[in-house]
Design an enzyme around this catalytic site. Structure first.
Site, PDB file in Angstrom:
ATOM      1  CB  CYS A  13       0.323 -10.539 -18.459  1.00 29.81           C
ATOM      2  SG  CYS A  13      -0.956 -10.339 -19.702  1.00 29.81           S
ATOM      3  CD  GLU A 126      -8.182 -17.095 -23.032  1.00 30.07           C
ATOM      4  OE1 GLU A 126      -8.019 -16.183 -22.217  1.00 30.07           O
ATOM      5  OE2 GLU A 126      -7.766 -18.258 -22.849  1.00 30.07           O
ATOM      6  CB  CYS A 190      -1.559 -17.899 -18.715  1.00 25.76           C
ATOM      7  SG  CYS A 190      -0.406 -16.578 -18.443  1.00 25.76           S
ATOM      8  CB  SER A 262      -5.737  -4.422 -18.976  1.00 30.59           C
ATOM      9  OG  SER A 262      -6.625  -4.416 -17.905  1.00 30.59           O
TER      10      SER A 262
END
Ligand code: F3S
Length: 281
Positions: A13, A126, A190, A262
């Site tokens: 991303c 996160e 997101c 990733s």
């Protein structure tokens, strides 16, 4: 010759590509060691490639010692950055701008007197970083069941880990209604994750074989593989093109490919080229 199709949205991303670029730029320009705070992404090939260029993961600022410390896309608490700077490390903050948006939302809610609830996976880096911006009384809930027995203030503000689903957020919010006097919800999901999942599902529906590329430890890649397997029995999760097996493609007319957040574009291209070689042989 079968048709080989890559999902409309697949692979790294925006935030991951950006962090990778920043780490590489840091290694090109630095005369001192460059560390990333934890592996930059859940992708052993990329981590090995970075190590070859002298970029090594460190568990914390103390382990990094000196030089440059790259903060990965997941972000960290303000204390970690302060600690790194106090040790004289040059900090390259590659926190994804969408994660920064969650930090700002959590900090704003806390400043306005809301108890912040973070919908997400407790323990995920996160989420740990978000908590560092969310004030004293902040709590993490992974789903509506986690609300049972949780002491809530009258003013509750909700933010959400970027990779969670809207469905999960909606369930938590529905369970909060009626339990608190004032509820404020900031949807910080997101879309990169849900877009990749939708594109993988759509492609898996019409493919005879699905190849899912990404680290075995990568949660979002495993989730993509599960989504594909539910629609295409002949789904294989690989980390590297070298794992491809010619027998998977026997009689296949359409081969679908997707990749976790990733997986850099270059790894997808390598896999496509290898499949082309395998089916032509
Ligand atoms: Fe950023 Fe979204 Fe990726 S938050 S790191 S662009 S999944």
């Amino acid at each position: 010759m079968p048709v080989i199709e890559v999902a409309r949205q697949a692979g790294a991303c925006y935030g991951v590509e950006r962090a990778l670029k920043m780490a590489l730029e840091a290694s090109d320009s630095a005369s001192q060691p460059v560390h990333t705070l934890g592996p930059l992404i859940h992708n052993p090939l990329v981590v090995a490639d970075l190590e070859e260029r002298g970029v090594r993961p460190a568990a914390d600022p103390a382990e990094a010692g000196s030089g440059t410390l790259v903060i990965r896309a997941h972000g960290v608490t303000p204390q970690v950055i302060a600690d790194a700077e106090a040790r004289g490390l040059a900090v390259v903050d590659a926190t994804c701008p969408y994660v920064k948006r969650v930090h700002r939302a959590a900090a704003r809610l806390a400043a306005e007197g809301y108890q912040v609830l973070v919908v997400g996976e407790s323990g995920h880096p996160e989420v740990q970083g978000i908590l560092g911006h969310a004030g004293e009384g902040a709590r993490v809930v992974s789903d509506e069941d986690d609300l049972a027995g949780l002491a809530l203030c009258d003013k509750v503000g909700v933010v959400v880990q970027t990779t969670q689903t809207a469905e999960r957020l909606a369930h938590v919010v529905a369970a909060l209604v009626g339990r608190v006097g004032e509820l404020r919800v900031i949807n910080t999901i997101c879309e990169a994750t849900s877009e990749r999942q939708a594109a993988a599902a759509e492609l898996a529906e019409r493919s005879d074989v699905m190849i899912v590329i990404g680290g075995r430890e990568s949660g979002n890649t495993r989730r993509l593989a599960q989504i594909c397997r539910e629609r295409c029995m002949n789904t294989h999760h690989i980390e590297d093109a070298a794992e491809l097996d010619a027998a998977w493609f026997d009689e296949a007319e359409r081969i679908g490919i997707t990749a976790g957040a990733s997986t850099p574009a270059e790894q997808i291209e390598r896999t496509v080229a290898q499949i082309e070689r395998v089916v032509a042989a």
